[in-house]
Design a protein around this motif. Structure first.
Motif, PDB file in Angstrom:
ATOM      1  N   LEU A  75      32.678  44.623  44.317  1.00 38.52           N
ATOM      2  CA  LEU A  75      32.637  46.053  43.529  1.00 38.52           C
ATOM      3  C   LEU A  75      33.152  45.408  42.105  1.00 38.52           C
ATOM      4  N   CYS A  76      34.031  44.992  41.959  1.00 37.36           N
ATOM      5  CA  CYS A  76      35.006  44.618  40.679  1.00 37.36           C
ATOM      6  C   CYS A  76      34.722  43.263  40.207  1.00 37.36           C
ATOM      7  N   HIS A  77      33.806  42.493  40.650  1.00 36.67           N
ATOM      8  CA  HIS A  77      33.932  41.146  40.164  1.00 36.67           C
ATOM      9  C   HIS A  77      33.222  40.806  38.738  1.00 36.67           C
ATOM     10  N   ASP A  78      32.680  42.018  37.961  1.00 34.56           N
ATOM     11  CA  ASP A  78      32.406  41.617  36.867  1.00 34.56           C
ATOM     12  C   ASP A  78      32.876  42.653  35.719  1.00 34.56           C
ATOM     13  N   ILE A  79      34.116  43.361  36.012  1.00 38.27           N
ATOM     14  CA  ILE A  79      34.679  44.347  35.282  1.00 38.27           C
ATOM     15  C   ILE A  79      35.184  43.746  34.033  1.00 38.27           C
ATOM     16  N   TYR A 101      43.467  32.256  29.521  1.00 38.71           N
ATOM     17  CA  TYR A 101      42.802  31.710  30.512  1.00 38.71           C
ATOM     18  C   TYR A 101      42.109  30.297  30.299  1.00 38.71           C
ATOM     19  N   SER A 102      42.517  29.216  30.695  1.00 35.93           N
ATOM     20  CA  SER A 102      42.180  27.963  30.520  1.00 35.93           C
ATOM     21  C   SER A 102      40.770  27.595  31.297  1.00 35.93           C
ATOM     22  N   THR A 103      40.748  28.193  32.402  1.00 38.80           N
ATOM     23  CA  THR A 103      39.448  27.944  33.421  1.00 38.80           C
ATOM     24  C   THR A 103      38.977  29.264  33.978  1.00 38.80           C
ATOM     25  N   SER A 104      37.664  29.266  34.287  1.00 41.93           N
ATOM     26  CA  SER A 104      37.032  30.580  34.757  1.00 41.93           C
ATOM     27  C   SER A 104      37.470  31.850  34.064  1.00 41.93           C
ATOM     28  N   ILE A 105      37.409  31.595  32.718  1.00 43.90           N
ATOM     29  CA  ILE A 105      38.098  32.860  31.825  1.00 43.90           C
ATOM     30  C   ILE A 105      37.603  34.209  32.313  1.00 43.90           C
ATOM     31  N   HIS A 137      38.252  39.355  35.236  1.00 42.56           N
ATOM     32  CA  HIS A 137      38.008  40.533  36.033  1.00 42.56           C
ATOM     33  C   HIS A 137      38.832  40.807  37.025  1.00 42.56           C
ATOM     34  N   PHE A 138      39.433  39.905  37.985  1.00 39.33           N
ATOM     35  CA  PHE A 138      40.504  40.089  38.776  1.00 39.33           C
ATOM     36  C   PHE A 138      41.814  40.701  38.217  1.00 39.33           C
ATOM     37  N   ASN A 139      42.223  40.426  37.132  1.00 40.71           N
ATOM     38  CA  ASN A 139      43.513  40.851  36.434  1.00 40.71           C
ATOM     39  C   ASN A 139      43.239  42.269  36.342  1.00 40.71           C
ATOM     40  N   HIS A 161      40.437  35.053  45.162  1.00 38.23           N
ATOM     41  CA  HIS A 161      39.652  33.960  45.629  1.00 38.23           C
ATOM     42  C   HIS A 161      38.004  34.154  45.498  1.00 38.23           C
ATOM     43  N   CYS A 162      37.815  35.219  46.137  1.00 38.06           N
ATOM     44  CA  CYS A 162      36.392  35.876  45.919  1.00 38.06           C
ATOM     45  C   CYS A 162      35.716  35.964  44.545  1.00 38.06           C
ATOM     46  N   ILE A 163      36.406  36.912  43.731  1.00 38.82           N
ATOM     47  CA  ILE A 163      36.128  36.914  42.521  1.00 38.82           C
ATOM     48  C   ILE A 163      35.853  35.691  41.646  1.00 38.82           C
ATOM     49  N   LEU A 164      36.934  34.797  41.745  1.00 35.47           N
ATOM     50  CA  LEU A 164      36.985  33.550  41.042  1.00 35.47           C
ATOM     51  C   LEU A 164      35.760  32.613  41.537  1.00 35.47           C
ATOM     52  N   SER A 165      35.340  32.805  42.741  1.00 38.71           N
ATOM     53  CA  SER A 165      34.268  32.081  43.295  1.00 38.71           C
ATOM     54  C   SER A 165      32.723  32.483  42.607  1.00 38.71           C
TER      55      SER A 165
END
Length: 647
Positions: free
Chosen positions: A426-430, A451-455, A460-462, A493-497
């Protein structure tokens, strides 16, 4: 220092070997004419000299009695043997020679101290007035050039201590003049410099020991020291002989280690230790101020992002919560568990109510405060931007796909895993800005500085955590502290993936496990891989929907691509064909490539661990067939237009 044409002979300072070695230990003058019969020095001369019969070996001492060298004189058989008078004359000369050595060393130390003072003055000026270039200056200029020359070392290393992981890492490793020259000429074959970032636990190797104990080490023969790690020498072919290693302190805490390797002449001295200790102190100050500047810079960027967020988003009001609760429903939400459910058929508020329905159906309405749940979902909706594709509809669609996956295989994932998967979907692209990570980096977005990776994925997670922290929004409030931590960690873990850069290695690992029939749901790492691939499958769910939904979604995807392409063109960069709105005819072939390279491999692996998700694979294959037909038709049109233009 010897020239390239000179031969340097090194001998150990010990008795029972050669004449020179014996004199070096005893500091006694030796006159002899038959070394082969003398038990004090059975190895005779240290150098190969022909026709020698008489030998006079004399220690060279400084004023304070410290040995600085040995002088050895030879005479042939036809000459006279050395007498007391010869020894007295030599002693007179060497007395003045010792004084000369002393003053030469004083001059050398003064010259070195002058260089050190000049360096420190320059470094302090940067600390006080130029933080922005300090870390680059320290590592790439001063550490590389000055530190080595200060103690006449062949190579230099700087290790920083990561206090969080208790690891050390090398920002610059084994820098030498040979490598520097190779870089200037582009001759990589002759360069032995290692620029990669090496990490190892504190306490490992000599540098790790210094970081752990805070003690300085001056080791004349590293291969006789058990703490020395020989793997780097084995990797590079370089031979480390001696080294000087010192800690860098800030507030009595070791933040790094500086290391000089292979003194050009002999071993490192006490003078080297004293000079290098001063250098290390100022290195610590410089690094400390550089880190402070970096923290300030990151805080400024976060502040800029926060201001931007506040200007764009807001949290929901109680009126909105009441409105959604009282809104009548005209949809059959039981069809939400079908993989073909048309997400766009619901209006914005209905999507909120449908999300509440799916959440309660999976986890129970009694376990979670319903007003809190509605408030959370509405605020999540508000935090999705009004961009063509990565918007609230997409967020809902991915959550709906995850709901269908869980319902199709209800016993595969544990309850806390299901909770993390659904909320992450639900939140993965906030707060997605409609631009990809590469664009954010190239445009120097504040997010890219944080953020240096997966910006985007980190953002989105934060943002998800920020919403949970708002009053009345914590849907996990009823969980135990242990489960709360587990769910948040799993959501991250799920959002970064969902970063496609991580999809490819995840897919490769999972496919290998499936092919080798070694995948096990009892293995925690395997479960995490399955979660990651499942997140990607749901993120790509539009590619598996019926054709009318697929076409509707693709319009939004390409409009977002084209908007990024327009922004790139405004910045003077030519966009790739997929993001170039002047190349609409390439849409079908782009879709064919995307489905073949990413979507199909993803669904094939997903079905390998979750067989009940096969409808997603079937839907993707059906859409691929249609896109291939359209792409072929477009190709024929293009060829026909080209032929007509050439006639």
């Amino acid at each position: 220092m010897p020239s390239q044409d000179e031969t340097v002979t090194r001998i150990p300072v010990e008795t029972g070997t050669t004449v020179a070695a014996y004199v070096a230990v005893t500091k006694e003058t030796v006159r002899t004419n038959n070394t082969s019969d003398d038990s004090r020095f059975p190895d005779g001369l240290s150098v190969d000299v022909q026709d020698v019969e008489f030998i006079l070996t004399h220690p060279v001492l400084e004023v304070d009695g410290e040995l600085v060298g040995i002088i050895e004189l030879y005479r042939k058989e036809e000459d006279e043997e050395f007498q007391d008078e010869d020894e007295e004359v030599l002693n007179s000369y060497l007395l003045w020679g010792g004084i000369a050595f002393h003053y030469a060393e004083l001059y050398t130390n003064m010259a070195r101290q002058k260089k050190l003072n000049n360096f420190l003055l320059t470094l302090v000026s940067f600390v006080l007035g130029g933080f922005r270039v300090l870390i680059t200056l320290l590592l790439l200029v001063y550490f590389q050039t000055f530190a080595q020359k200060l103690v006449d070392a062949d190579r230099a290393s700087l290790f920083l201590v990561d206090g969080n992981t208790k690891e050390m890492y090398a920002r610059m490793f084994d820098v030498n003049e040979e490598a520097e020259n190779a870089d200037k000429t582009g001759d990589e074959a002759t360069s032995k410099e290692i620029r990669q970032v090496n990490r190892f636990p504190v306490g490992t190797g000599i540098a790790g020991f210094v970081a752990q104990t805070g003690e300085s080490l001056n080791i004349p023969d590293v291969y006789n020291d058990d703490r020395f790690n020989r793997s780097v020498d084995q990797l590079t072919g370089y031979t480390t002989k001696n080294l000087l290693c010192m800690p860098i302190f800030i507030r009595n805490r070791v933040i790094g280690v500086v290391q000089m390797v292979n003194k050009e002449s002999g071993s490192f001295t006490k003078g080297d230790e004293e000079a290098f200790a001063t250098f290390a102190t100022y290195c610590g100050l410089a690094l400390h101020h550089a880190k402070l500047y970096e923290r300030i810079r990151r805080s400024q960027k976060k502040y800029m992002v926060a201001l931007e967020m506040l200007s764009y988003h807001s949290i929901c009001s109680e009126e909105e919560v009441s409105f959604v609760k009282d809104k009548p429903i005209f949809q059959d939400f039981t069809k939400l568990e079908e993989f073909t459910f048309p997400s766009y058929s619901l209006d914005s508020d209905e999507k909120v109510k449908a999300t509440v329905y799916m959440f309660n159906d999976l986890f129970g309405s009694q376990k979670f405060d319903q007003d809190c749940l509605i408030r959370f979902i509405i605020t999540v909706r508000k935090n999705y931007r009004r961009v063509p594709y990565h918007n609230w509809t997409h967020g809902f669609s991915v959550a709906n796909a995850m709901y269908a996956v869980i319902k199709s295989s209800p016993t595969i994932y544990k309850p806390m895993e299901q909770l993390a998967l659904f909320v992450a979907s639900l939140c993965h692209d906030i707060d997605h800005r409609g631009k990809n990570n590469q664009f954010l980096m190239q445009s120097e977005s504040p997010l890219a500085a944080i953020y240096s990776t997966s910006i985007l994925e980190h953002h989105h997670f934060n943002q998800t955590v920020s919403i949970l922290q708002q009053d009345g929004h914590n849907i996990f409030a009823s969980l135990s502290s242990e489960n709360y931590r587990k769910v948040l960690k799993n959501i991250k873990h799920c959002i970064l993936s969902t970063d496609l850069a991580l999809f490819f290695p995840n897919k490769a690992k999972l496919k290998t496990l499936i092919d080798e029939d070694s995948f096990s749901w009892k293995n925690t790492e395997h479960r995490l891989l399955a979660e990651a691939i499942c997140m990607t499958a749901c993120d790509l769910c539009s590619s598996s929907k019926p054709w009318d939904q697929q076409q509707e979604t693709v319009k939004g995807i390409f409009e977002e691509f084209y908007e990024q392409g327009d922004a790139e063109r405004e910045r003077g960069k030519e966009p790739i064909a997929m993001m170039d709105r002047t190349k609409l005819d390439q849409q079908p072939s782009s879709q064919v490539g995307f489905l073949k390279a990413i979507c199909l491999p993803c669904y094939e692996v997903t079905v390998g661990v979750l067989p009940n998700t096969k409808p997603m694979l079937d839907g993707c294959l059906a859409n691929l067939e249609k896109w291939e037909a359209i792409a072929e038709e477009q190709k024929n049109k293009n060829e026909e237009a080209t032929n007509n233009a050439s006639e």
